[in-house]
Design a protein around this motif. Structure first.
Motif, short mmCIF file in Angstrom:
data_model
loop_
_atom_site.label_atom_id
_atom_site.label_comp_id
_atom_site.label_asym_id
_atom_site.label_seq_id
_atom_site.Cartn_x
_atom_site.Cartn_y
_atom_site.Cartn_z
N LEU A 2 0.84 -1.19 0.00
CA LEU A 2 0.00 0.00 0.00
C LEU A 2 0.88 1.25 0.00
N ARG A 3 0.41 2.27 -0.70
CA ARG A 3 1.12 3.56 -0.73
C ARG A 3 0.08 4.65 -1.01
N TRP A 4 0.20 5.77 -0.30
CA TRP A 4 -0.72 6.88 -0.48
C TRP A 4 0.04 8.12 -0.93
N SER A 5 -0.65 8.98 -1.66
CA SER A 5 -0.02 10.16 -2.25
C SER A 5 -0.68 11.44 -1.75
N ALA A 6 -0.09 12.57 -2.12
CA ALA A 6 -0.68 13.87 -1.81
C ALA A 6 -2.03 14.02 -2.50
N GLU A 7 -2.20 13.38 -3.66
CA GLU A 7 -3.48 13.44 -4.37
C GLU A 7 -4.56 12.70 -3.58
N ASP A 8 -4.21 11.59 -2.92
CA ASP A 8 -5.16 10.89 -2.06
C ASP A 8 -5.66 11.82 -0.96
N ALA A 9 -4.73 12.58 -0.37
CA ALA A 9 -5.09 13.51 0.69
C ALA A 9 -6.03 14.59 0.17
N ARG A 10 -5.72 15.12 -1.01
CA ARG A 10 -6.56 16.18 -1.58
C ARG A 10 -7.98 15.68 -1.84
N GLN A 11 -8.10 14.49 -2.42
CA GLN A 11 -9.42 13.94 -2.72
C GLN A 11 -10.20 13.66 -1.46
#
Length: 258
Positions: free
Chosen positions: A2-11
């Motif tokens: 699993l990996r999360w990005s800044a775009e995940d946070a924005r959404q």
């Protein structure tokens, strides 16, 4: 993996109203003890909840299921994590683990549990998603995790949540819990959901969804910090079909005016 990005946070912020700067600003994250920008707890626990649901123990009509997630350590963006699960006779357990340090960041358990006891007739339900409304929910499916996320969003937006906060911090210039996230160092520590087993297999894409705020609990003081426990229920025809409880930690406020 699993990996999360800044775009995940924005959404997730767009959907939930949770604009806590620890998910966007490195310095803000460090004030809560993290080593960098952290992923929203509700966003990252979705994978763990889905995995537990796939191994859920059978429950009777008198019982339901209790999903308890403990957020032990911050999950950081752009870092690798793994999900491990195991199933027992009466529960399913899982963990999200830092792939580099092997530290357990989230731990979860899905087990049989009796229905929460409270009087639905005393609640004031209101529409939290209409049948023809579009939702910006950033994850696939409109299942029980979607309902859980709607209840979290309701807690963030509800005036009742701010009534609790203003009892202990009357000077705080905030209208919603989302405003509090921006102004104070605050993190989620626990997440608890009760639901009947059938909800694990039901979708909610084209149904009106009502929610109601349940009584909240606040503990602590400015010197030691506050623990806020806030709950909401999802109702259908005035009957409880899910309850969500969010536990938040506010760091000590001894250096703040007032």
């Amino acid at each position: 993996m699993l990996r999360w990005s800044a775009e995940d946070a924005r959404q997730w912020a767009i959907f939930s109203g949770d604009e806590n700067p620890i998910h966007f600003d490195n310095d803000a994250a460090i004030t809560t003890g993290a080593n960098g920008i952290t992923v929203h707890g509700m966003r990252s626990m979705w994978h763990l909840k889905q995995a537990l649901a796939e191994m859920s123990p059978p429950s009777s009509e008198e019982e339901g299921l209790h999903c308890a997630i403990r957020l032990r350590s911050p999950i950081l963006i752009e870092r690798d994590y793994c999900l491990k699960t195991k199933v027992g006779a009466d529960c399913a357990r899982g963990e999200i683990i830092d792939a580099n340090s092997s530290a357990v960041c989230f731990s979860g358990k899905l087990s049989k549990s009796r229905r929460p006891v409270f009087d639905e007739t005393g609640l004031a339900p209101r529409l939290i998603l209409g049948r023809l409304q579009e939702s910006s929910y950033p994850l696939p499916g409109y299942d029980w995790c979607f309902l859980d996320a709607l209840l979290f969003r309701m807690i963030v937006d509800a005036p009742e949540s701010m009534e609790v906060v203003h009892k202990v911090l009357p000077e705080l210039p905030a209208k919603t819990l989302g405003d509090v996230f921006v102004q104070l160092p605050i993190v989620q520590t626990h997440h608890d959901v009760w639901l009947p087993e059938y909800l694990l297999h039901q979708t909610w894409a084209e149904q009106d969804i009502e929610g109601a705020i349940l009584p909240s609990l606040v503990m602590g003081d400015r010197q030691s910090g506050f623990i806020l426990q806030m709950s909401a229920a999802c109702l259908q025809q005035q009957k409880l079909i899910m309850s969500t409880t969010v536990t938040l930690k506010i760091w000590p406020l001894v250096n703040r005016n007032g």
